[in-house]
Each structure stands twice: as C-alpha cells, then as structure tokens.
Write a protein that holds these residues in place. Structure first.
Motif, PDB file in Angstrom:
ATOM      1  N   LYS A   1      32.960  62.218  59.559  1.00  0.00           N
ATOM      2  CA  LYS A   1      32.848  60.893  59.074  1.00  0.00           C
ATOM      3  C   LYS A   1      33.947  61.086  57.589  1.00  0.00           C
ATOM      4  O   LYS A   1      33.560  62.176  57.364  1.00  0.00           O
ATOM      5  CB  LYS A   1      31.643  60.419  58.685  1.00  0.00           C
ATOM      6  N   SER A   2      34.858  60.758  57.062  1.00  0.00           N
ATOM      7  CA  SER A   2      35.113  60.500  55.628  1.00  0.00           C
ATOM      8  C   SER A   2      34.475  60.048  54.341  1.00  0.00           C
ATOM      9  O   SER A   2      35.363  59.056  54.171  1.00  0.00           O
ATOM     10  CB  SER A   2      36.169  60.879  56.017  1.00  0.00           C
ATOM     11  N   GLY A   3      33.945  60.637  53.417  1.00  0.00           N
ATOM     12  CA  GLY A   3      34.044  59.631  51.761  1.00  0.00           C
ATOM     13  C   GLY A   3      34.684  58.869  51.662  1.00  0.00           C
ATOM     14  O   GLY A   3      35.082  58.387  50.793  1.00  0.00           O
ATOM     15  N   THR A   4      36.257  60.500  51.512  1.00  0.00           N
ATOM     16  CA  THR A   4      37.053  60.524  50.892  1.00  0.00           C
ATOM     17  C   THR A   4      38.132  59.397  51.801  1.00  0.00           C
ATOM     18  O   THR A   4      38.509  58.705  50.930  1.00  0.00           O
ATOM     19  CB  THR A   4      37.960  61.917  51.166  1.00  0.00           C
ATOM     20  N   TYR A   5      37.969  58.771  52.755  1.00  0.00           N
ATOM     21  CA  TYR A   5      38.583  57.738  53.688  1.00  0.00           C
ATOM     22  C   TYR A   5      38.328  56.525  52.929  1.00  0.00           C
ATOM     23  O   TYR A   5      39.020  55.602  53.006  1.00  0.00           O
ATOM     24  CB  TYR A   5      38.370  58.220  54.724  1.00  0.00           C
ATOM     25  N   LEU A   6      36.979  56.745  53.094  1.00  0.00           N
ATOM     26  CA  LEU A   6      36.221  55.286  52.658  1.00  0.00           C
ATOM     27  C   LEU A   6      36.665  54.669  50.389  1.00  0.00           C
ATOM     28  O   LEU A   6      37.119  53.818  51.194  1.00  0.00           O
ATOM     29  CB  LEU A   6      34.451  55.358  52.574  1.00  0.00           C
ATOM     30  N   TYR A   7      36.926  55.245  50.508  1.00  0.00           N
ATOM     31  CA  TYR A   7      37.108  55.673  49.186  1.00  0.00           C
ATOM     32  C   TYR A   7      38.606  54.932  48.913  1.00  0.00           C
ATOM     33  O   TYR A   7      38.114  53.871  48.174  1.00  0.00           O
ATOM     34  CB  TYR A   7      36.344  56.359  47.636  1.00  0.00           C
ATOM     35  N   LEU A   8      39.440  55.655  49.154  1.00  0.00           N
ATOM     36  CA  LEU A   8      40.719  55.323  49.171  1.00  0.00           C
ATOM     37  C   LEU A   8      40.736  53.969  49.873  1.00  0.00           C
ATOM     38  O   LEU A   8      41.612  53.413  49.510  1.00  0.00           O
ATOM     39  CB  LEU A   8      41.631  56.911  49.951  1.00  0.00           C
ATOM     40  N   VAL A   9      40.622  53.788  50.875  1.00  0.00           N
ATOM     41  CA  VAL A   9      41.270  52.824  52.023  1.00  0.00           C
ATOM     42  C   VAL A   9      39.759  51.875  51.036  1.00  0.00           C
ATOM     43  O   VAL A   9      40.799  50.477  50.241  1.00  0.00           O
ATOM     44  CB  VAL A   9      39.671  52.496  52.996  1.00  0.00           C
ATOM     45  N   CYS A  10      38.947  51.861  49.939  1.00  0.00           N
ATOM     46  CA  CYS A  10      38.639  50.395  49.752  1.00  0.00           C
ATOM     47  C   CYS A  10      39.222  50.322  47.869  1.00  0.00           C
ATOM     48  O   CYS A  10      39.841  49.058  47.315  1.00  0.00           O
ATOM     49  CB  CYS A  10      37.028  50.546  49.501  1.00  0.00           C
ATOM     50  N   LEU A  11      39.683  51.217  48.057  1.00  0.00           N
ATOM     51  CA  LEU A  11      40.464  51.482  46.152  1.00  0.00           C
ATOM     52  C   LEU A  11      42.027  51.104  46.436  1.00  0.00           C
ATOM     53  O   LEU A  11      42.705  50.130  45.884  1.00  0.00           O
ATOM     54  CB  LEU A  11      40.427  52.941  45.858  1.00  0.00           C
ATOM     55  N   VAL A  12      42.707  50.880  47.270  1.00  0.00           N
ATOM     56  CA  VAL A  12      43.389  50.382  47.620  1.00  0.00           C
ATOM     57  C   VAL A  12      43.701  48.869  48.027  1.00  0.00           C
ATOM     58  O   VAL A  12      44.361  47.737  47.374  1.00  0.00           O
ATOM     59  CB  VAL A  12      44.185  50.506  49.398  1.00  0.00           C
TER      60      VAL A  12
END
Length: 465
Positions: free
Chosen positions: A7-18
C-alpha cells in the motif's frame, strides 16, 4: 519502487487531494462573489432582486448540475464527470471575465454553477469510495478543507485586487479588467485552479467501488491494493460481493423501507446545513459587516478573517472525526452555531454595533460550522447510502443542499432590507435548530465502519413484520 501488493499512503493522499480540488473550486467560486456584488450592482444598476439573481443564478446552475451528475457518474464513472466539471469551471471563469453584457455574465455564472453542482456531488462521493474506512472521515474532510481554503483565497484575492484597483495597467483590456471593472479580475482568477484541476484529473484512477459495480474486479483490485495493501483489498472485494454485485441504480431503491431513514438524513442534513445561514455570511459578509459599522475595506478584511477561521477550525474536524465520531461533532457544532446566531441577532436588535462584538460572534458561528456541519455533512451523506445507488442518492442529497443554498442566496438581501439584521439571524438560528433533533434521533455513528457495514446496518435495523 512501490510493489504491486504494497500500500501507499502517499498515493491515497495525493489522489484524494486531486479530487478535493473540486471543493477548492466550489469554495472559490461561491466566495469570490462576495467581493463582486457591490461593483456589479453599481455597473449594471441592479435592484435587490437583480442583486439576488446575480448571486443565486449560479446556484440555479448547481441544482441543474446535481440533477444530472448522479446518473452520469453511476453510468460513466466518477472520473469522467469530474473532468466535465473542471471544464465547466474553466469556461465559466474565462467567460465571466470577458462577458460583454449582464446577460452574458449571468450565462457564464450559470455554467460555473453547473460545474459547482457536479463537483459538489462527485468529489466527496469519489473520496468516500476511494478511502479505507478508518481514514474515510479524514479524507472526506480534506474536501471541506479545500473548500474553505478556496473561500479564503477568494477573500484574499478580492481584497488584494480592490487595494490595487487604482494601479495603472498597460493596455485598455487589462486596465478594464484589473482597474475599471475589477470584478472581472476577481471572477477570472478562477481559471487558474480550474486548469490545474482539469489536468490533474487525467492522472488519477477511477473509483474502485464503481469499477466493482461495473464488474471490473481486476482493475479495482489493483487500485485497492495500492491504497491499503493486498489483504485489505481482498477483504473489501469480499465484503462488496456479500452485499450483492448487481448494478442497481434505480431511484426506486432509495424509497424502499430499508433505506427511508438514510434518505431522510440525506435530504435533511444538507438542507439544514445551508439554511443555518452560512452562505449569507459567505456571500453577503461585507454588506453585513458594513451594517455593523465597518467601512468597505475593513469589511473585506473582516471577510478574510472569517475565511481564515473557517480553514483553521476545519482542521478540528480533520483531526477528530475518525477519533471522536460524527455525532459528537454535530452536537457540539450545531449547538454552538445556534447560540452564536441568537447572540448576533440580539446585538443587532440592541444596536450594539460599535466594537468587535458582532464580528466575534460571527467568527464563533463560522468556527462551529467549520468543525461540524461543513465537513460532517459531506462525510455522512457519502457513507449512508448503498453501493448500487450511491451516485443517485448523493445527487438527491446535494440537490437538497443547493436548494437551501439557492433560497439563502436569493432571499438574504430582501430579508436584510425588510426584516433587518436581527430577525434575519434569528431566523437562521430557528432553521439551524432541527439538526440537533436529526442527530439525536436518526443519524447513526459511522466512525470506523466500512461502507458495506453501514449498508448492512440499515438492513439489520429494519423492523421485523
């Protein structure tokens, strides 16, 4: 390099921020209007009805956008509908800046309203479907945070442009936009975040739950694994299958007895969050503060302060909503908002307008809204509906919100003129109060529960015949 089963917490945050950029544009577009009203009213000699129409016409566009966005997002996906909203934002900002008449200005405001309506429904829906249950409240609250940042950026840009409206610009067109009719620059600046939103959307994935709903299990598994790891992905897919994988998007599903309570919450909570008066302050804050004795420049400065408080107290929700739960925040915030509105009405009634007291209690009202109604409403309406009809249900809930918003935007100038500031705020307090009953009687605590568990809750709570 990220492996396929990690998993990637950074990926989760970046997608949600977009996705949350839709909230930023929502906030910017709705707040930027507060600095333009006086200028547009003077340029086009508008009466109270015309002023209200200029503000609320975009809200009418929002209502139309919401009506279509639910079906479109259920049929074609969340991502493509968000892209459409970004295009509408961009066209609206450029069109308003260059509009040659009041009719053209209203037309482009309506187009912007369509974009706001679509984004206001699909952005929190996308985030709620994309986020693991233990982070869902925080992630959806990012949408509200982006919304409040959009509001404060609009206030800052409005104040800055007004303070520099007397500067000399090279070229007649630039001078007209940034000086003679500075409201054009205020509205046109929205094109910058709209373009960023549009290009960012091309690199985010589709909602994994929508993919599951359409039978694309392999694609959904890849995304879910990247979000929360392979074990959690398999658990999510299994839970989804247990709830039924059929693609049921008929509006009739929502009116079945098992979902009636969810539908009632979804219609009432967003509506009450608007008729409490939050957007009367957002849209007409400078005018209200001028009635409290502030000059125009000081009123715009007070509006910036309101925006900053809105941002700061949204962080309270972000840090606590997945720890304390949704209901405690609603009880505390709604109760505090009612008290603040009542006190503001009393201050106006007693003509206590000297000093900072009215601004202080307006800020108290904003703070209470910012950690409760604002973010918690979006979180709850994104959670309580079943997978198969979530898009259609969210469109109904968001439609309810925009109807309330439209009424406030259209009626506030007339209320301020005919009823006065005191009774206007007392009416907002009366309209805000039923949310306490709704929270006490109907809204379940959804902290830490998966979307499938919440759906199961409604089925298990159905009375046995």
């Amino acid at each position: 390099m990220q492996t396929a089963n990690k998993k990637s917490g950074t990926y989760l945050y970046l997608v949600c921020l977009v996705a949350a950029l839709g909230g930023f544009l929502f906030g910017f577009d709705t707040a930027v209007i507060s600095g333009t009203v006086g200028f547009v009213k003077a340029d086009y000699s508008l009466d109270a009805a015309g002023e209200g129409w200029f503000v609320s016409c975009a809200l009418l566009g929002c209502i139309v956008g919401v009506i279509f966005s639910g079906k479109l997002s259920d049929k074609y996906g969340r991502k493509i509908v968000l892209i459409i909203s970004a295009i509408l934002f961009l066209v609206s900002a450029l069109g308003c800046m260059l509009a040659g008449s009041f009719t053209a200005l209203i037309l482009f405001r309506l187009i912007g309203g369509l974009g706001i309506g679509v984004a206001s429904m699909v952005s929190p829906l996308y985030i709620s479907e994309f986020s693991p249950s233990r982070y869902r409240g925080t992630m959806v609250s990012l949408y509200q945070l982006a919304l409040t940042i959009g509001i404060v950026i609009a206030y800052f840009s409005n104040a800055y442009l007004v303070n520099h409206a007397h500067d000399v610009y090279t070229g007649a067109a630039l001078n007209n936009i940034f000086s003679v009719q500075v409201w054009r620059a205020m509205l046109g600046l929205g094109a910058i975040p709209a373009a960023i939103f549009l290009f960012s959307l091309f690199v985010v994935p589709e909602s994994p739950r929508w993919l599951l709903l359409k039978g694309s299990e392999a694609k959904a598994r890849v995304i879910l694994t990247k979000i929360d790891g392979s074990e959690a992905a398999e658990h999510e897919i299994k839970a989804f299958k247990e709830q039924g994988t059929e693609d049921q998007t008929s509006l009739r599903e929502l009116f079945k007895p098992v979902y009636r309570k969810a539908l009632l919450i979804g219609l009432l909570l967003p509506f009450l969050s608007q008729v409490c008066g939050i957007n009367a302050v957002i849209y007409y804050g400078p005018r209200i503060l001028e009635q409290a004795g502030f000059t125009l420049n000081n009123a715009l400065g007070g509006q910036v302060t309101i925006g900053l408080v809105n941002v700061v107290f949204t962080f309270v929700a972000i840090f606590t909503i997945d720890k304390w739960g949704r209901r405690p925040l609603l009880f505390a915030g709604v109760g505090g908002a009612v008290v603040a509105l009542l006190v503001i009405g009393v201050l106006f009634y007693l003509n206590i307008t000297a000093g900072p007291w009215i601004l202080i209690f307006i800020l108290a009202f904003i703070a209470c809204f910012a950690f409760s109604f604002g973010p918690v409403c979006w979180v709850i309406v994104g959670e309580i509906f079943p997978n198969g009809v979530r898009g259609v249900a969210m469109s109904l809930a968001t439609l309810s919100l925009w109807i309330g918003n439209f009424l406030v935007g259209q009626l506030t100038p007339a209320m301020l003129e005919s009823l006065g500031s005191s009774w206007t705020f007392w009416l907002f307090a009366i309209c805000c109060s039923p949310a306490l009953w709704l929270t006490w009687k109907l809204i379940p605590e959804t902290k830490g529960r998966s979307l499938e568990d919440i759906e199961k809750h409604w089925k298990l709570s159905q009375p046995k015949n």
